[in-house]
Design a protein around this motif. Structure first.
Motif, PDB file in Angstrom:
ATOM      1  N   ILE A 152       4.153  -3.750  -0.330  1.00 48.39           N
ATOM      2  CA  ILE A 152       4.245  -2.285  -0.368  1.00 48.39           C
ATOM      3  C   ILE A 152       4.684  -1.757   0.993  1.00 48.39           C
ATOM      4  O   ILE A 152       5.558  -0.868   1.083  1.00 48.39           O
ATOM      5  CB  ILE A 152       2.880  -1.684  -0.783  1.00 48.39           C
ATOM      6  CG1 ILE A 152       2.550  -2.064  -2.234  1.00 48.39           C
ATOM      7  CG2 ILE A 152       2.899  -0.160  -0.632  1.00 48.39           C
ATOM      8  CD1 ILE A 152       1.143  -1.706  -2.649  1.00 48.39           C
ATOM      9  N   GLN A 153       4.103  -2.276   2.053  1.00 49.29           N
ATOM     10  CA  GLN A 153       4.461  -1.819   3.398  1.00 49.29           C
ATOM     11  C   GLN A 153       5.905  -2.188   3.751  1.00 49.29           C
ATOM     12  O   GLN A 153       6.630  -1.387   4.370  1.00 49.29           O
ATOM     13  CB  GLN A 153       3.505  -2.421   4.427  1.00 49.29           C
ATOM     14  CG  GLN A 153       2.052  -1.987   4.269  1.00 49.29           C
ATOM     15  CD  GLN A 153       1.858  -0.486   4.482  1.00 49.29           C
ATOM     16  OE1 GLN A 153       2.680   0.199   5.074  1.00 49.29           O
ATOM     17  NE2 GLN A 153       0.735   0.039   3.984  1.00 49.29           N
ATOM     18  N   LEU A 154       6.336  -3.382   3.371  1.00 49.82           N
ATOM     19  CA  LEU A 154       7.717  -3.785   3.644  1.00 49.82           C
ATOM     20  C   LEU A 154       8.714  -2.950   2.838  1.00 49.82           C
ATOM     21  O   LEU A 154       9.816  -2.652   3.312  1.00 49.82           O
ATOM     22  CB  LEU A 154       7.902  -5.273   3.311  1.00 49.82           C
ATOM     23  CG  LEU A 154       7.187  -6.263   4.239  1.00 49.82           C
ATOM     24  CD1 LEU A 154       7.350  -7.684   3.716  1.00 49.82           C
ATOM     25  CD2 LEU A 154       7.725  -6.161   5.669  1.00 49.82           C
ATOM     26  N   THR A 155       8.318  -2.560   1.645  1.00 54.56           N
ATOM     27  CA  THR A 155       9.184  -1.695   0.828  1.00 54.56           C
ATOM     28  C   THR A 155       9.307  -0.317   1.471  1.00 54.56           C
ATOM     29  O   THR A 155      10.400   0.270   1.499  1.00 54.56           O
ATOM     30  CB  THR A 155       8.615  -1.564  -0.595  1.00 54.56           C
ATOM     31  OG1 THR A 155       8.561  -2.859  -1.198  1.00 54.56           O
ATOM     32  CG2 THR A 155       9.492  -0.652  -1.445  1.00 54.56           C
ATOM     33  N   ARG A 156       8.214   0.186   1.991  1.00 48.61           N
ATOM     34  CA  ARG A 156       8.260   1.466   2.694  1.00 48.61           C
ATOM     35  C   ARG A 156       9.246   1.406   3.862  1.00 48.61           C
ATOM     36  O   ARG A 156      10.059   2.315   4.060  1.00 48.61           O
ATOM     37  CB  ARG A 156       6.867   1.840   3.196  1.00 48.61           C
ATOM     38  CG  ARG A 156       6.838   3.061   4.108  1.00 48.61           C
ATOM     39  CD  ARG A 156       5.459   3.273   4.700  1.00 48.61           C
ATOM     40  NE  ARG A 156       5.450   4.339   5.687  1.00 48.61           N
ATOM     41  CZ  ARG A 156       4.393   4.689   6.407  1.00 48.61           C
ATOM     42  NH1 ARG A 156       3.237   4.062   6.240  1.00 48.61           N
ATOM     43  NH2 ARG A 156       4.472   5.668   7.284  1.00 48.61           N
ATOM     44  N   ARG A 157       9.181   0.308   4.618  1.00 45.33           N
ATOM     45  CA  ARG A 157      10.098   0.150   5.748  1.00 45.33           C
ATOM     46  C   ARG A 157      11.545  -0.025   5.279  1.00 45.33           C
ATOM     47  O   ARG A 157      12.469   0.566   5.842  1.00 45.33           O
ATOM     48  CB  ARG A 157       9.668  -1.068   6.579  1.00 45.33           C
ATOM     49  CG  ARG A 157      10.454  -1.229   7.877  1.00 45.33           C
ATOM     50  CD  ARG A 157       9.915  -2.385   8.687  1.00 45.33           C
ATOM     51  NE  ARG A 157      10.218  -3.674   8.062  1.00 45.33           N
ATOM     52  CZ  ARG A 157       9.760  -4.845   8.502  1.00 45.33           C
ATOM     53  NH1 ARG A 157       8.953  -4.876   9.562  1.00 45.33           N
ATOM     54  NH2 ARG A 157      10.091  -5.963   7.901  1.00 45.33           N
ATOM     55  N   GLU A 158      11.720  -0.834   4.234  1.00 43.00           N
ATOM     56  CA  GLU A 158      13.062  -1.088   3.708  1.00 43.00           C
ATOM     57  C   GLU A 158      13.722   0.184   3.198  1.00 43.00           C
ATOM     58  O   GLU A 158      14.913   0.422   3.410  1.00 43.00           O
ATOM     59  CB  GLU A 158      12.979  -2.121   2.574  1.00 43.00           C
ATOM     60  CG  GLU A 158      14.298  -2.454   1.913  1.00 43.00           C
ATOM     61  CD  GLU A 158      15.139  -3.413   2.729  1.00 43.00           C
ATOM     62  OE1 GLU A 158      16.333  -3.548   2.397  1.00 43.00           O
ATOM     63  OE2 GLU A 158      14.620  -4.020   3.684  1.00 43.00           O
ATOM     64  N   MET A 159      12.930   1.036   2.532  1.00 50.40           N
ATOM     65  CA  MET A 159      13.463   2.256   1.935  1.00 50.40           C
ATOM     66  C   MET A 159      13.416   3.441   2.898  1.00 50.40           C
ATOM     67  O   MET A 159      13.825   4.544   2.547  1.00 50.40           O
ATOM     68  CB  MET A 159      12.674   2.588   0.661  1.00 50.40           C
ATOM     69  CG  MET A 159      12.709   1.494  -0.402  1.00 50.40           C
ATOM     70  SD  MET A 159      14.379   0.958  -0.822  1.00 50.40           S
ATOM     71  CE  MET A 159      15.039   2.474  -1.499  1.00 50.40           C
ATOM     72  N   LYS A 160      12.859   3.205   4.108  1.00 51.82           N
ATOM     73  CA  LYS A 160      12.787   4.242   5.152  1.00 51.82           C
ATOM     74  C   LYS A 160      12.013   5.481   4.685  1.00 51.82           C
ATOM     75  O   LYS A 160      12.394   6.613   4.961  1.00 51.82           O
ATOM     76  CB  LYS A 160      14.204   4.633   5.620  1.00 51.82           C
ATOM     77  CG  LYS A 160      14.955   3.475   6.274  1.00 51.82           C
ATOM     78  CD  LYS A 160      16.347   3.908   6.719  1.00 51.82           C
ATOM     79  CE  LYS A 160      17.036   2.811   7.541  1.00 51.82           C
ATOM     80  NZ  LYS A 160      17.132   1.521   6.818  1.00 51.82           N
ATOM     81  N   TRP A 161      10.913   5.233   3.985  1.00 51.57           N
ATOM     82  CA  TRP A 161      10.041   6.335   3.599  1.00 51.57           C
ATOM     83  C   TRP A 161       9.195   6.737   4.812  1.00 51.57           C
ATOM     84  O   TRP A 161       8.630   5.880   5.497  1.00 51.57           O
ATOM     85  CB  TRP A 161       9.112   5.917   2.458  1.00 51.57           C
ATOM     86  CG  TRP A 161       9.829   5.611   1.167  1.00 51.57           C
ATOM     87  CD1 TRP A 161      11.038   6.098   0.754  1.00 51.57           C
ATOM     88  CD2 TRP A 161       9.362   4.745   0.127  1.00 51.57           C
ATOM     89  NE1 TRP A 161      11.351   5.599  -0.477  1.00 51.57           N
ATOM     90  CE2 TRP A 161      10.340   4.763  -0.895  1.00 51.57           C
ATOM     91  CE3 TRP A 161       8.221   3.967  -0.060  1.00 51.57           C
ATOM     92  CZ2 TRP A 161      10.211   4.030  -2.070  1.00 51.57           C
ATOM     93  CZ3 TRP A 161       8.086   3.227  -1.231  1.00 51.57           C
ATOM     94  CH2 TRP A 161       9.068   3.272  -2.220  1.00 51.57           C
ATOM     95  N   ALA A 162       9.090   8.031   5.062  1.00 50.14           N
ATOM     96  CA  ALA A 162       8.282   8.511   6.182  1.00 50.14           C
ATOM     97  C   ALA A 162       6.816   8.140   5.994  1.00 50.14           C
ATOM     98  O   ALA A 162       6.097   7.836   6.951  1.00 50.14           O
ATOM     99  CB  ALA A 162       8.441  10.020   6.338  1.00 50.14           C
ATOM    100  N   GLU A 163       6.364   8.186   4.766  1.00 51.17           N
ATOM    101  CA  GLU A 163       4.999   7.798   4.430  1.00 51.17           C
ATOM    102  C   GLU A 163       4.985   7.268   3.009  1.00 51.17           C
ATOM    103  O   GLU A 163       5.945   7.450   2.257  1.00 51.17           O
ATOM    104  CB  GLU A 163       4.044   8.989   4.563  1.00 51.17           C
ATOM    105  CG  GLU A 163       4.404  10.164   3.669  1.00 51.17           C
ATOM    106  CD  GLU A 163       3.480  11.349   3.883  1.00 51.17           C
ATOM    107  OE1 GLU A 163       2.651  11.285   4.806  1.00 51.17           O
ATOM    108  OE2 GLU A 163       3.589  12.323   3.114  1.00 51.17           O
ATOM    109  N   LEU A 164       3.899   6.612   2.667  1.00 54.46           N
ATOM    110  CA  LEU A 164       3.799   6.089   1.309  1.00 54.46           C
ATOM    111  C   LEU A 164       3.668   7.224   0.306  1.00 54.46           C
ATOM    112  O   LEU A 164       2.956   8.210   0.554  1.00 54.46           O
ATOM    113  CB  LEU A 164       2.586   5.166   1.184  1.00 54.46           C
ATOM    114  CG  LEU A 164       2.691   3.790   1.835  1.00 54.46           C
ATOM    115  CD1 LEU A 164       1.353   3.055   1.726  1.00 54.46           C
ATOM    116  CD2 LEU A 164       3.796   2.966   1.183  1.00 54.46           C
ATOM    117  N   PRO A 165       4.345   7.125  -0.830  1.00 48.51           N
ATOM    118  CA  PRO A 165       4.157   8.138  -1.876  1.00 48.51           C
ATOM    119  C   PRO A 165       2.782   7.972  -2.515  1.00 48.51           C
ATOM    120  O   PRO A 165       2.106   6.947  -2.285  1.00 48.51           O
ATOM    121  CB  PRO A 165       5.273   7.803  -2.874  1.00 48.51           C
ATOM    122  CG  PRO A 165       5.545   6.352  -2.665  1.00 48.51           C
ATOM    123  CD  PRO A 165       5.303   6.082  -1.220  1.00 48.51           C
ATOM    124  N   PRO A 166       2.326   8.941  -3.292  1.00 46.27           N
ATOM    125  CA  PRO A 166       1.076   8.756  -4.034  1.00 46.27           C
ATOM    126  C   PRO A 166       1.206   7.529  -4.940  1.00 46.27           C
ATOM    127  O   PRO A 166       2.217   7.365  -5.625  1.00 46.27           O
ATOM    128  CB  PRO A 166       0.946  10.045  -4.859  1.00 46.27           C
ATOM    129  CG  PRO A 166       1.842  11.028  -4.173  1.00 46.27           C
ATOM    130  CD  PRO A 166       2.954  10.253  -3.563  1.00 46.27           C
TER     131      PRO A 166
END
Length: 398
Positions: free
Chosen positions: A179-193
């Motif tokens: 989940i954390q690597l996906t956040r970084r890969e997709m350049k999300w500022a924060e995790l979605p709900p």
């Protein structure tokens, strides 16, 4: 069309223009769309309508053609993952060389939409949630769906020479890292709900991750599909018998899909055509008439079975966040969960017409339950009263 059929039709449709019903004669049945979604029983038996060949006069179809109920011709033809997901990801934590190269499927959430994080059961793959994920997005277009292959499953790989560790703690850590690597890969500022969803073994994994609190306030709730501690442990003694009845391989992917539907392991042919190909790999050897073998050796996972399920009911009730349990029968409830359900500690829904793979057998009904579960736990819908300090700052009376 025979002369007898034409005479009968003229008698019944005497005033209808001839071009309406006198179609070119053919014995073929139109090919169904790849997105046809049959019900839980269509894999093993046709509906009454399709089996009686109801006559439907129409300018656009043959007068005596059967209704398009059960797809014919390419019934067991595989359906590609691109039908359901935007992209596939290969995620690896460069700071930990011994970590797996996790393969996952993703459709990103839109705006402030939630992310449904899926974890499959033992022996399955991330495509187990492909069809239900598609149904979720039909009802909640802003939702995203993330579904991974656990280590030892699907296309996820581990460093050469490393033993496959399928302990509950390792699988939960893998999910968190992915989940954390996906956040970084997709350049999300924060995790979605996030709504965590796990089937069987995956239910234990998402419960473990929710209990750990590692995702913080991003987790709105978690849903467990057809697994509870008591019945799961009772069923383990029958696992060897079940595994001994499975074929060791298949001649083709299509025969593998057919076995899953004929045996009612998966009762929805669309789900089977989507998920089963990822469970098999081609191992060509001279003289082997069944070269398509299981990617995951379920018998080899035996040392971890009790580790997955012992204490699951207590963890499920204790973890923070909304809780949903979907079962194929109330007989699966153990004492601890029965008491918890009577105390209103979680939501329970039972689908007696489904088998163990609830989300694959009944993707539409499962999606409805999951979307409703998200909406009940959606914090963005809450309107909190202003703080006293805010009222004073605005000069309003308290």
């Amino acid at each position: 069309m025979s002369d007898l059929q034409k005479a009968w039709a003229k008698n019944r449709l005497g005033t209808m223009p001839a071009e309406t019903w006198e179609e070119e004669e053919t014995d073929s049945v139109p090919e169904m769309s790849e997105h046809f979604d049959d019900d839980s029983s269509s894999a093993s038996s046709a509906s009454s309508a399709s089996s009686t060949g109801t006559i439907i006069p129409s300018p656009s179809q043959n007068l005596f053609a059967r209704p398009q109920g059960v797809p014919r011709g390419r019934t067991f033809h595989p359906i590609p993952w691109t039908t359901y997901f935007e992209r596939e990801l290969f995620l690896h934590d460069e700071t930990s060389p011994q970590s797996p190269r996790t393969h996952a499927y993703l459709t990103s959430p839109v705006g402030q939409g939630p992310l449904f994080v899926m974890h499959h059961g033992g022996g399955s793959s991330g495509l187990s949630f492909a069809v239900v994920g598609d149904q979720i997005r039909k009802r909640l277009p802003s939702a995203g769906v993330f579904s991974l292959d656990a280590r030892g499953h699907g296309s996820t790989t581990i460093p050469e020479g490393q033993t496959v560790d399928l302990s509950l703690e390792t699988l939960a850590a893998d999910l968190f890292t992915a989940i954390q690597l996906t956040r970084r890969e997709m350049k999300w500022a924060e995790l979605p709900p996030i709504i965590l969803v796990g089937h069987s073994m995956g239910g234990a994994v998402v419960t473990e991750l929710a209990r750990s609190g590692r995702l913080g306030n991003a987790v709105l709730g978690y849903a467990v599909l057809d697994v509870v501690e008591g019945s799961a442990i009772d069923a383990l003694q029958h696992m060897h018998t079940y595994l001994s009845t499975r074929p060791t391989g298949f001649q083709t992917l299509e025969t593998g899909i057919e076995w899953h539907t004929r045996s009612r392991t998966i009762r929805n042919s669309i789900s089977a055509r989507t998920s089963v190909p990822s469970l098999l790999s081609l191992e060509e050897k001279s003289g082997d008439t069944r070269p398509w073998k299981w990617r995951t050796d379920l018998a080899a996972t035996k040392p971890y079975w009790e580790n997955w399920f012992v204490g699951l009911s207590g963890k499920f009730l204790a973890a923070r966040g909304g809780k949903l349990l979907l079962l194929a029968g109330t007989d699966r409830l153990d004492t601890e969960l029965t008491i918890g359900q009577m105390q209103g500690k979680y939501n329970l829904q039972v689908f007696p017409e489904a088998g163990h793979f609830i989300h694959e057998d009944l993707p539409e009904k499962t999606a409805i339950s999951l979307v409703d579960f998200y909406r009940r736990n959606d914090r963005s819908a809450l309107v909190l009263p202003p703080k006293v300090s805010e009222l004073l700052r605005r000069g309003e009376k308290v």
